[in-house]
Design a protein around this motif. Structure first.
Motif, PDB file in Angstrom:
ATOM      1  N   THR A  70       0.822  -1.203   0.000  1.00 13.51           N
ATOM      2  CA  THR A  70       0.000   0.000   0.000  1.00 13.51           C
ATOM      3  C   THR A  70       0.856   1.252   0.000  1.00 13.51           C
ATOM      4  OG1 THR A  70      -1.680  -1.205   1.227  1.00 13.51           O
ATOM      5  CG2 THR A  70      -1.850   1.178   1.226  1.00 13.51           C
ATOM      6  N   GLY A 126      -6.841  -1.869  -1.262  1.00 13.71           N
ATOM      7  CA  GLY A 126      -6.746  -0.414  -1.103  1.00 13.71           C
ATOM      8  C   GLY A 126      -7.265   0.301  -2.340  1.00 13.71           C
ATOM      9  N   ASP A 170      -8.279  -0.583   2.953  1.00 13.68           N
ATOM     10  CA  ASP A 170      -7.734  -1.913   2.654  1.00 13.68           C
ATOM     11  C   ASP A 170      -8.580  -2.707   1.671  1.00 13.68           C
ATOM     12  OD1 ASP A 170      -5.532  -1.730   4.560  1.00 13.68           O
ATOM     13  OD2 ASP A 170      -7.083  -1.865   6.107  1.00 13.68           O
TER      14      ASP A 170
END
Length: 282
Positions: free
Chosen positions: A5, A203, A199
Motif C-alpha cells: 500500500t 486499497g 484496505d
C-alpha cells in the motif's frame, strides 16, 4: 501483481465524509457537465431510497445514494457519493485482454476506448460493479468515471471535488488517510470506526468515513486482498483451449470493432467536408 500500500501513498485520493454530505448532488451535476454526459429520463426506484438516477450507467458516472435509517425513534437520511473506486491494483485492468484499463501514477484508473473490444470482462471482475456498457449503441464500449484524469494531470482537482461544498477532500492518499484517522480519533462519537477503501480490494483511491455501520449504508463487503492475485489464480484453472479460442475471438472482434469505428469516423469527416449541394423541390 503485488504491491504494498505504501507504493500508492503519493497517488491522489478522495476522502468522502458522509457525515458532512447534504445530498445536494452538486457532484453529480459537475460530473455531467465536465464529461458532457447526456441527461437520462429517470424515475425513483422503488425500495432503493430517493436517489436519482437509480443506478450508475453509461450516462451517469457518479450519483449520491440516499439511505433511510432510524435514530432515536426518528427517521433520518444518510447520503454518500457512489463512483469508481480507482483501486490501487484494479481488477478491471488485470482481466482486460487488450490493456484498455490502466492505473495512472496520479491515481485515477483510466480507460482507452480505442483498445476496447467490448468483451465486458471488466464488468464481471469489478467488485464494486462500476464499469457500464453502452447498451444504447450499435457499437458499444465501456464507460466509467475517469477520476477527471485530464484535470488531475494538469494539477487541478476533479470536477466533483471542486463542486462539493462540504464532504469531499482531495489530496495525496497518505494525507487523506492521515486526515481520516485524525477525524476518527478526535470525534469518536461522530464516526463509525472504519475507513472504507483503506484496505478493501488491496486499497483504493476513494476513502469513506461514515456515521453508520458500513453494511447498514449498503457498502459492499469486499476482500482486503488485492484482486488481481485472485484473477490469475482463477485463470490458471481455465483450460488452455478456452483461453486460446477466447483470445482469437477477442482479436477478431477487436479488428472488426476498429474497422467499423474508423469507417464511421471517416464518413463523419467526409460528411462535414462535403459542400452543400441541395436541390430545391418544385
Amino acid at each position: 501483481m503485488s504491491s504494498s500500500t505504501a507504493n500508492f501513498d503519493k497517488t491522489k485520493a478522495f476522502l468522502i465524509d458522509t457525515t458532512k454530505c447534504t445530498g445536494c448532488r452538486g457532484c453529480q451535476v459537475a460530473c455531467k457537465q465536465w464529461n458532457q454526459l447526456k441527461a437520462e429520463d429517470t424515475k425513483f426506484f422503488s425500495g432503493e431510497g430517493y436517489q436519482n438516477p437509480p443506478l450508475m450507467s453509461e450516462y451517469t458516472f457518479t450519483r449520491v445514494k440516499f439511505k433511510d435509517y432510524q435514530k432515536n425513534g426518528q427517521n433520518e437520511f444518510a447520503f454518500y457519493k457512489e463512483m469508481c473506486m480507482h483501486c490501487n491494483e484494479p481488477a478491471c485492468a488485470s482481466v482486460c485482454p487488450v490493456g484498455a484499463f490502466k492505473k495512472t501514477a496520479e491515481g485515477p484508473v483510466i480507460y482507452d476506448a480505442k483498445r476496447c473490444i467490448g468483451c465486458r470482462f471488466c464488468m464481471i471482475a469489478c467488485p464494486f460493479g462500476v464499469p457500464k456498457y453502452e447498451w444504447s449503441k450499435a457499437f458499444p464500449l465501456v464507460r466509467k468515471c475517469t477520476g477527471c484524469y485530464s484535470r488531475v494531470k494538469e494539477g487541478l482537482q476533479p470536477a466533483c471535488a471542486t463542486a462539493c461544498p462540504t464532504a469531499i477532500s482531495y489530496g495525496s492518499r497518505a494525507e487523506m488517510l492521515k486526515e481520516a484517522g485524525k477525524r476518527l480519533k478526535n470525534r469518536p462519537e461522530r464516526y463509525y470506526n472504519a475507513i472504507y477503501g483503506k484496505d478493501e480490494a488491496g486499497g483504493t483511491s476513494i476513502l469513506y468515513l461514515t456515521q453508520q455501520p458500513l453494511d447498514e449504508l449498503g457498502f459492499k463487503p469486499v476482500t482486503k486482498r488485492s484482486l488481481p492475485s485472485y484473477t490469475w489464480q482463477a485463470l490458471r484453472l481455465v483450460p488452455g483451449i478456452f483461453l486460446t479460442v477466447g483470445g482469437g475471438l477477442s482479436l477478431v472482434s477487436w479488428f472488426n470493432h476498429r474497422k467499423e469505428r474508423i469507417k464511421r469516423e471517416q464518413d463523419q469527416l467526409n460528411g462535414a467536408a462535403a459542400p452543400e449541394n441541395k436541390e430545391v423541390d418544385r
